[in-house]
Design a protein around this motif. Structure first.
Motif, short mmCIF file in Angstrom:
data_model
loop_
_atom_site.label_atom_id
_atom_site.label_comp_id
_atom_site.label_asym_id
_atom_site.label_seq_id
_atom_site.Cartn_x
_atom_site.Cartn_y
_atom_site.Cartn_z
N ALA A 1 11.35 -13.46 16.10
CA ALA A 1 10.62 -14.19 15.07
C ALA A 1 9.79 -13.21 14.23
O ALA A 1 9.80 -13.29 12.99
N ALA A 2 9.10 -12.30 14.88
CA ALA A 2 8.27 -11.33 14.15
C ALA A 2 9.11 -10.46 13.24
O ALA A 2 8.71 -10.17 12.11
N SER A 3 10.28 -10.03 13.71
CA SER A 3 11.13 -9.17 12.88
C SER A 3 11.66 -9.90 11.65
O SER A 3 12.04 -9.28 10.66
N LEU B 1 17.17 -6.80 18.04
CA LEU B 1 18.54 -7.18 17.71
C LEU B 1 19.57 -6.50 18.59
O LEU B 1 20.74 -6.86 18.55
N LEU B 2 19.14 -5.53 19.40
CA LEU B 2 20.07 -4.80 20.25
C LEU B 2 19.38 -4.52 21.57
O LEU B 2 18.38 -3.81 21.60
N PRO B 3 19.91 -5.07 22.66
CA PRO B 3 19.28 -4.81 23.96
C PRO B 3 19.42 -3.35 24.36
O PRO B 3 20.38 -2.69 24.01
N SER B 4 18.44 -2.85 25.08
CA SER B 4 18.49 -1.48 25.58
C SER B 4 19.64 -1.33 26.56
O SER B 4 19.96 -2.25 27.29
N GLY B 5 20.25 -0.14 26.57
CA GLY B 5 21.28 0.16 27.55
C GLY B 5 22.68 -0.28 27.20
O GLY B 5 23.63 0.06 27.89
N ILE B 6 22.87 -1.04 26.13
CA ILE B 6 24.21 -1.52 25.78
C ILE B 6 25.03 -0.40 25.15
O ILE B 6 26.16 -0.16 25.51
N ILE B 7 24.46 0.29 24.19
CA ILE B 7 25.17 1.36 23.50
C ILE B 7 24.40 2.65 23.77
O ILE B 7 23.19 2.70 23.59
N PRO B 8 25.06 3.70 24.21
CA PRO B 8 24.36 4.94 24.53
C PRO B 8 23.65 5.52 23.32
O PRO B 8 24.10 5.37 22.18
N VAL B 9 22.54 6.17 23.57
CA VAL B 9 21.83 6.89 22.52
C VAL B 9 21.92 8.37 22.82
O VAL B 9 22.35 8.77 23.90
N SER B 10 21.49 9.20 21.89
CA SER B 10 21.60 10.64 22.06
C SER B 10 21.01 11.08 23.39
O SER B 10 19.94 10.65 23.77
N GLY B 11 21.74 11.95 24.08
CA GLY B 11 21.28 12.44 25.37
C GLY B 11 21.78 11.63 26.55
O GLY B 11 21.65 12.04 27.69
N VAL C 1 23.34 -23.09 12.92
CA VAL C 1 22.75 -22.91 11.60
C VAL C 1 22.27 -21.48 11.48
O VAL C 1 21.40 -21.04 12.22
N PHE C 2 22.83 -20.73 10.56
CA PHE C 2 22.41 -19.35 10.34
C PHE C 2 21.17 -19.35 9.46
O PHE C 2 21.10 -20.10 8.49
N THR C 3 20.24 -18.51 9.79
CA THR C 3 19.08 -18.34 8.92
C THR C 3 19.44 -17.35 7.83
O THR C 3 20.42 -16.61 7.94
N GLY C 4 18.66 -17.30 6.79
CA GLY C 4 18.88 -16.32 5.74
C GLY C 4 18.87 -14.91 6.28
O GLY C 4 19.62 -14.05 5.84
N GLN C 5 17.99 -14.66 7.27
CA GLN C 5 17.91 -13.34 7.87
C GLN C 5 19.23 -12.98 8.57
O GLN C 5 19.66 -11.83 8.55
N ASP C 6 19.86 -13.95 9.25
CA ASP C 6 21.13 -13.69 9.93
C ASP C 6 22.23 -13.33 8.93
O ASP C 6 23.05 -12.47 9.19
N GLU C 7 22.24 -14.00 7.79
CA GLU C 7 23.25 -13.70 6.78
C GLU C 7 23.05 -12.30 6.23
O GLU C 7 24.01 -11.55 6.04
N ILE C 8 21.81 -11.92 5.98
CA ILE C 8 21.52 -10.57 5.49
C ILE C 8 21.92 -9.55 6.54
O ILE C 8 22.52 -8.52 6.22
N LEU C 9 21.62 -9.83 7.80
CA LEU C 9 21.98 -8.92 8.88
C LEU C 9 23.50 -8.76 8.96
O LEU C 9 24.01 -7.66 9.13
N GLY C 10 24.25 -9.85 8.80
CA GLY C 10 25.71 -9.77 8.83
C GLY C 10 26.26 -8.88 7.73
O GLY C 10 27.16 -8.06 7.96
N VAL C 11 25.71 -9.00 6.55
CA VAL C 11 26.13 -8.15 5.43
C VAL C 11 25.77 -6.70 5.72
O VAL C 11 26.58 -5.79 5.50
N ALA C 12 24.58 -6.47 6.25
CA ALA C 12 24.15 -5.11 6.56
C ALA C 12 25.07 -4.47 7.60
O ALA C 12 25.41 -3.28 7.49
N ARG D 1 17.01 -1.99 17.89
CA ARG D 1 16.26 -2.22 19.12
C ARG D 1 14.82 -2.62 18.82
O ARG D 1 14.27 -3.51 19.44
N GLU D 2 14.18 -1.93 17.86
CA GLU D 2 12.80 -2.22 17.50
C GLU D 2 12.63 -3.66 17.03
O GLU D 2 11.59 -4.25 17.21
N ARG D 3 13.67 -4.20 16.43
CA ARG D 3 13.61 -5.57 15.90
C ARG D 3 14.16 -6.60 16.88
O ARG D 3 14.29 -7.75 16.55
#
Length: 115
Positions: A20-22, A92-102, A46-57, A88-90
């Motif tokens: 919600a905050a994001s 939208l992506l749980p930690s540990g799903i996709i590896p990060v550097s290192g 029902v998609f919110t406007g934010q979800d549609e923007i995220l899909g395009v992004a 992750r900060e927003r």
């Protein structure tokens, strides 16, 4: 207007508040469209406007990643790491799903790797 009280575990509550905050929404504003849809017979999500923007992004990111992969893998890796961190900060992506550097043992496992 009526108040609806539901019980959720702490983890779900944190994730909902983060989402919600994001989106610059209150928790009620985030959940209201979902409740409306749940109450509509035969309705769909029902998609919110934010979800549609995220899909395009996400689509734009996929296209840019393909173009960058043709120019050099290091560029793709840096962009992928930065995008995952922002997601992750927003919430939208749980930690540990996709590896990060290192976190990778083999360079071939890097996201966006074009063989």
């Amino acid at each position: 207007m009526k108040v609806l009280s539901i019980k959720v575990d702490d983890r779900l509550h944190r994730r909902l508040r983060s989402r919600a905050a994001s989106a610059n929404l209150s928790l009620s504003q985030l959940l209201h469209p979902l409740l409306e849809e749940a109450a509509s017979p035969g309705g769909r999500y029902v998609f919110t406007g934010q979800d549609e923007i995220l899909g395009v992004a996400i689509q734009i990111f996929a296209l840019v990643t393909e173009l960058a992969a043709e120019r050099g893998h290091a560029l793709v890796e840096r962009a992928s790491i930065e995008a995952r961190a922002a997601m992750r900060e927003r919430g939208l992506l749980p930690s540990g799903i996709i590896p990060v550097s290192g976190e990778l043992d083999d360079e071939d496992d890097l996201p966006g790797r074009v063989s």
